[in-house]
Write an enzyme that holds these catalytic residues in place. Sequence first.
Site, PDB file in Angstrom:
ATOM      1  N   HIS A  62       0.822  -1.218   0.000  1.00 25.60           N
ATOM      2  CA  HIS A  62       0.000   0.000   0.000  1.00 25.60           C
ATOM      3  C   HIS A  62       0.856   1.267   0.000  1.00 25.60           C
ATOM      4  CE1 HIS A  62      -3.228  -2.863   1.487  1.00 25.60           C
ATOM      5  NE2 HIS A  62      -3.622  -2.444   0.295  1.00 25.60           N
ATOM      6  N   GLU A 106     -14.961  -0.063  -6.581  1.00 23.19           N
ATOM      7  CA  GLU A 106     -14.766  -1.466  -6.165  1.00 23.19           C
ATOM      8  C   GLU A 106     -15.985  -2.247  -6.636  1.00 23.19           C
ATOM      9  OE1 GLU A 106     -12.690  -3.775  -4.333  1.00 23.19           O
ATOM     10  OE2 GLU A 106     -14.404  -4.948  -5.069  1.00 23.19           O
ATOM     11  N   ASP A 155      -5.651  -0.975  -8.108  1.00 16.88           N
ATOM     12  CA  ASP A 155      -5.321  -1.936  -7.045  1.00 16.88           C
ATOM     13  C   ASP A 155      -6.255  -3.135  -7.205  1.00 16.88           C
ATOM     14  OD1 ASP A 155      -5.756  -1.909  -3.407  1.00 16.88           O
ATOM     15  OD2 ASP A 155      -4.675  -3.289  -4.750  1.00 16.88           O
ATOM     16  N   SER A 156      -6.015  -3.890  -8.279  1.00 18.53           N
ATOM     17  CA  SER A 156      -6.981  -4.938  -8.670  1.00 18.53           C
ATOM     18  C   SER A 156      -6.504  -6.324  -8.234  1.00 18.53           C
ATOM     19  CB  SER A 156      -7.116  -4.941 -10.199  1.00 18.53           C
ATOM     20  OG  SER A 156      -5.893  -5.408 -10.756  1.00 18.53           O
ATOM     21  N   ASP A 158      -5.939 -10.332  -9.649  1.00 20.52           N
ATOM     22  CA  ASP A 158      -5.092 -10.778 -10.764  1.00 20.52           C
ATOM     23  C   ASP A 158      -5.864 -10.784 -12.080  1.00 20.52           C
ATOM     24  OD1 ASP A 158      -3.901 -13.013  -8.289  1.00 20.52           O
ATOM     25  OD2 ASP A 158      -2.867 -11.234  -9.057  1.00 20.52           O
ATOM     26  N   PRO A 162     -13.022 -11.307 -11.999  1.00 21.80           N
ATOM     27  CA  PRO A 162     -13.498  -9.914 -12.162  1.00 21.80           C
ATOM     28  C   PRO A 162     -12.380  -8.941 -12.551  1.00 21.80           C
ATOM     29  CG  PRO A 162     -13.608 -10.604  -9.846  1.00 21.80           C
ATOM     30  CD  PRO A 162     -13.266 -11.814 -10.642  1.00 21.80           C
TER      31      PRO A 162
HETATM   32  N1  SAM Z   1      -3.450  -5.901  -3.261  1.00 23.75           N
HETATM   33  C1  SAM Z   1      -4.236  -6.969  -3.862  1.00 23.75           C
HETATM   34  C2  SAM Z   1      -3.474  -7.623  -4.976  1.00 23.75           C
HETATM   35  O1  SAM Z   1      -2.436  -7.103  -5.382  1.00 23.75           O
HETATM   36  O2  SAM Z   1      -3.948  -8.683  -5.430  1.00 23.75           O
HETATM   37  C3  SAM Z   1      -5.544  -6.410  -4.341  1.00 23.75           C
HETATM   38  C4  SAM Z   1      -6.419  -6.040  -3.203  1.00 23.75           C
HETATM   39  S1  SAM Z   1      -8.029  -5.498  -3.480  1.00 23.75           S
HETATM   40  C5  SAM Z   1      -8.833  -6.545  -2.348  1.00 23.75           C
HETATM   41  C6  SAM Z   1      -8.505  -6.084  -5.060  1.00 23.75           C
HETATM   42  C7  SAM Z   1      -9.940  -5.682  -5.335  1.00 23.75           C
HETATM   43  O3  SAM Z   1     -10.180  -5.537  -6.735  1.00 23.75           O
HETATM   44  C8  SAM Z   1     -10.985  -6.711  -4.857  1.00 23.75           C
HETATM   45  O4  SAM Z   1     -11.711  -6.174  -3.792  1.00 23.75           O
HETATM   46  C9  SAM Z   1     -11.865  -6.958  -6.084  1.00 23.75           C
HETATM   47  O5  SAM Z   1     -13.234  -7.104  -5.769  1.00 23.75           O
HETATM   48  C10 SAM Z   1     -11.581  -5.710  -6.902  1.00 23.75           C
HETATM   49  N2  SAM Z   1     -11.875  -5.848  -8.334  1.00 23.75           N
HETATM   50  C11 SAM Z   1     -11.614  -6.905  -9.139  1.00 23.75           C
HETATM   51  N3  SAM Z   1     -12.060  -6.662 -10.393  1.00 23.75           N
HETATM   52  C12 SAM Z   1     -12.608  -5.406 -10.377  1.00 23.75           C
HETATM   53  C13 SAM Z   1     -13.222  -4.588 -11.362  1.00 23.75           C
HETATM   54  N4  SAM Z   1     -13.368  -5.011 -12.631  1.00 23.75           N
HETATM   55  N5  SAM Z   1     -13.649  -3.359 -11.001  1.00 23.75           N
HETATM   56  C14 SAM Z   1     -13.491  -2.909  -9.715  1.00 23.75           C
HETATM   57  N6  SAM Z   1     -12.925  -3.649  -8.723  1.00 23.75           N
HETATM   58  C15 SAM Z   1     -12.490  -4.884  -9.064  1.00 23.75           C
END
Ligand code: SAM
Length: 286
Positions: A62, A106, A155-156, A158, A162
Site C-alpha cells: 500500500h 470497487e 489496485d486490482s 489478478d 473480475p
Molecule cells: N493488493 C491486492 C493484490 O495485489 O492482489 C488487491 C487487493 S483489493 C482486495 C482487489 C480488489 O479488486 C478486490 O476487492 C476486487 O473485488 C476488486 N476488483 C476486481 N475486479 C474489479 C473490477 N473489474 N472493477 C473494480 N474492482 C475490481
Amino acid sequence: MEYWFSEMHTPNVKLSIRVDKQVYSGQSEYQRIDVFDSPEFGRFLVLDGYMMLTQKDEFIYHEMITHVPLAVHPRAKDILVIGGGDGGVVRELVKYDDIESIDLVEIDEEVTRVCKEYLPFTACSFDDPRVHLHFEDGLKFVRSVKDKYDLIIVDSTDPFGPGEGLFTREFYGNCYKALHEDGIMVNQHESPFYTEDAIACQRAHKRIVESFPKAKVYQAHIPSYPSGHWLFGFASKKYHPLRDLNEKKWNARGIKCRYYTTTLHKGAFYIPAYVEELLSNVEHTD
Ligand code: SAM
C-alpha cells in the site's frame, strides 16, 4: 489438529501459512471471501483462494502503490482508485492534505463490508469526507470519464475473474482519457518470476506502453505474494518517475512510512537484468 492455508503459486509450488482460526467465509456475487488469523502474518484476506493482503506485510504494497506516484506528481488533487476495496490505498491517500477527492471504484461491495468488519487496519479511512465509494466495474466506470483525474491507482485482483478486464488495452486507453494532461496511472503489475506471472506481466506492460508515452516498472519485496518479488507499473503522460521525483517536497510532508522512502523510490526502478529483458521488447527507451 493443525490448520494451514495454502495457495498454489504454480502447479508445483505452494505457500502454506499456519492458521489459528478462520474468522470469516462467504460467497459474494463475484468471488469467495475468506479471512483468517495466523501466528506469523496476523489477519489476512483471501479472495477466490488468492492471498490479497496480510496484516504483517500489507504496508509494503500500500505504501509503494501510493507514495511513488505522489512523490512525483507536483499537485495531485483528484484521485481514482480502481479495486482497493480493502481500504489500504485509501488509508495512505488521506495522509495528503492537498488531495481534494478520492473516488474508489470497487466491483464487490461485500469485500468492503467484510474489511470494515474484520480488517480495521486497512479499512480505516472510508469515512474521510473526500472519499466517494462506487460499487461497480472499474472497466465500465472509466469508459465514461474524460480529463478528470491527476492519478489513477489500479489496485486490482489478478488478470482473471473480475479483474481480467483491468489488464486490457481498452481499460488502459480509457484510463489515459480519464487522466488530466499530466496524469499518472499506477497499477499492481504482477510478478516477473514464475512463468505464468511473467507472461501476464509482460502482456500488461505491452498494453500500457501502447497507451502511455512513459511506462516504467518498479519493484518491492512482498513476502506473502508469489515469489516475493512484486512489480508495479508507472505510466505517465508527462512526468518521469525519477527525473521528476521531488524528494525535498515529499520528505517535508512528514508522512511516516515503514517501507517507502524517497531513496528506496529511486532504487525500486532499478530492476534485475532478467526483468529488463522480459519487458525490453515492449518498453520505450528514455
Ligand atoms: N493488493 C491486492 C493484490 O495485489 O492482489 C488487491 C487487493 S483489493 C482486495 C482487489 C480488489 O479488486 C478486490 O476487492 C476486487 O473485488 C476488486 N476488483 C476486481 N475486479 C474489479 C473490477 N473489474 N472493477 C473494480 N474492482 C475490481
